[in-house]
Design a protein around this motif. Structure first.
Motif: not given
Ligand code: PMV
Length: 351
Positions: A28, A31-33, A45, A120, A156-158, A161, A214, A218, A264, A305-306
């Motif tokens: 990202a 960032k999505y957070w 994001s 993930s 998994s959210g990201s 993408r 993560s 979140h 982030l 990243d996280a």
């Molecule tokens: O998809 P998740 O829930 O693992 O969250 C990912 C969050 C970050 O990687 C930190 C930021 C992002 O936008 O990918």
């Protein structure tokens, strides 16, 4: 709307189905957070899709009692089971035919297993691609890439993408007409040539498990003192970075990308409980990148990243100079001198 992804076409069940797909990881820029409901993002994001860091997943579906088994490189992998179970339970609402099958899932990552790189996104994207491939076969309809991204998000959210496009935007954005909280939208058309073959060298600073996952991170945005301002800032940063991506404006790209990475981690450091995922070597690498950029004027920047690993982003024209910097200096900050040379990719593919 979410409801649109409920299956309305006729399905003719087959005795067995099999497919293999590969899907990449993504990094990202904005960032999505923070999330709500069923993995819906608190802010939009945008990411670059990667190429070398991929998951390859083979699925065999056999008509009968529902269930699944999961293996990694042919070896049983019970630790993955709870995530897959939760994912399939969510998917059933949108792909009811899933209830009529037992799934044998085998998966493999191209990147080292414990590298601190989250698998993930790529694994949920690859599995969702297999599910949608089956759905296309059972309904006789074309592959639906939006639904593929939608299903990935449930895992998994990201991951949403990682389906289609070199740059993908996810989340309702006031300045992007077709943006959605439910799935990612391809933004490849935005990219100025300088970004089309952008490089991402991933410096593996810490390969261990993260101290805070993560999903916990979140959740900590829910009553974070800075949440409202942060979510508004992401909207603005997205508008600015889209313009930079379009115009090939590397200075603005660098400013937004680095500021987003630090924001982030600032959110992590200011949540309750607070936590730090960076390591001393993360900061040393950032310092080295800043010093190198100042001295050479080469437009290289970092994002995070996280976790503690650093993604070093730069135009392919400077690959030789940055490879030299890696070998001469930066590799020494990486655990066992490990790093991965990746670059912008195009998304999920059938094998
Ligand atoms: O998809 P998740 O829930 O693992 O969250 C990912 C969050 C970050 O990687 C930190 C930021 C992002 O936008 O990918």
């Amino acid at each position: 709307m979410e409801e649109n992804f409920k299956l309305i076409s006729q399905v003719e069940l087959k005795e067995s189905l099999a497919t293999t797909w590969q899907a990449p990881s993504n990094i990202a820029l904005v960032k999505y957070w923070g999330k709500y409901g069923m993995q819906l993002p608190a802010n939009p994001s945008i990411s670059f899709t990667l190429n070398a860091c991929r998951t390859i997943t083979s699925v065999k579906a056999t008509k009968g009692e529902p269930g699944f088994n999961i293996s990694y490189d042919g070896m049983p992998k019970p630790d993955f089971a709870s995530k897959i179970k939760a994912y399939l339970e969510r998917v059933v609402d949108y792909c009811p035919w899933v209830r009529n099958y037992y799934f044998d899932i085998d998966t493999h990552n191209t990147f080292p297993h414990s590298s601190g790189i989250a698998s993930s996104a790529s694994s949920m994207a690859a599995l969702s691609a297999c599910i949608m491939d089956f759905e296309s076969e059972l309904t006789g309809t074309a592959l639906d890439y939006h639904k593929m991204s939608f299903l990935s998000r449930l895992g998994s959210g990201s991951a949403c993408r990682s389906i289609q496009g070199a740059a993908v935007l996810w989340g309702a954005h006031k300045d992007t007409a077709n943006s959605s909280n439910f799935y990612g939208v391809d933004q490849t058309q935005l990219l100025h040539p300088v970004f089309q073959d952008f490089q991402d060298t991933i410096l593996l600073v810490d390969k261990g498990e993260k101290v805070v996952s993560s999903s916990v991170g979140h959740d900590l945005m829910n009553d974070h003192a800075f949440a409202k301002a942060r979510f508004e800032q992401a909207q603005k940063n997205l508008t600015t970075i889209k313009k930079a991506l379009q115009e090939g404006d590397l200075d603005t790209f660098i400013k937004i990308t680095e500021s987003e990475a630090l924001t982030l981690h600032a959110m992590m450091m200011t949540s309750h409980p607070y936590f730090i995922l960076m390591k001393p070597h993360t900061l040393s690498i950032i310092d080295e990148i800043w010093a190198f950029r100042k001295e050479t004027k080469i437009p290289v920047c970092f994002t995070l990243d996280a976790g503690a690993n650093v993604h070093m982003l730069f135009p392919s024209a400077y690959k030789m100079e940055l490879d030299e910097l890696m070998n001469n200096k930066l590799a020494s900050y990486c655990q066992n001198s490990h790093y991965i040379c990746d670059e912008i990719g195009t998304g999920a593919k059938k094998c």
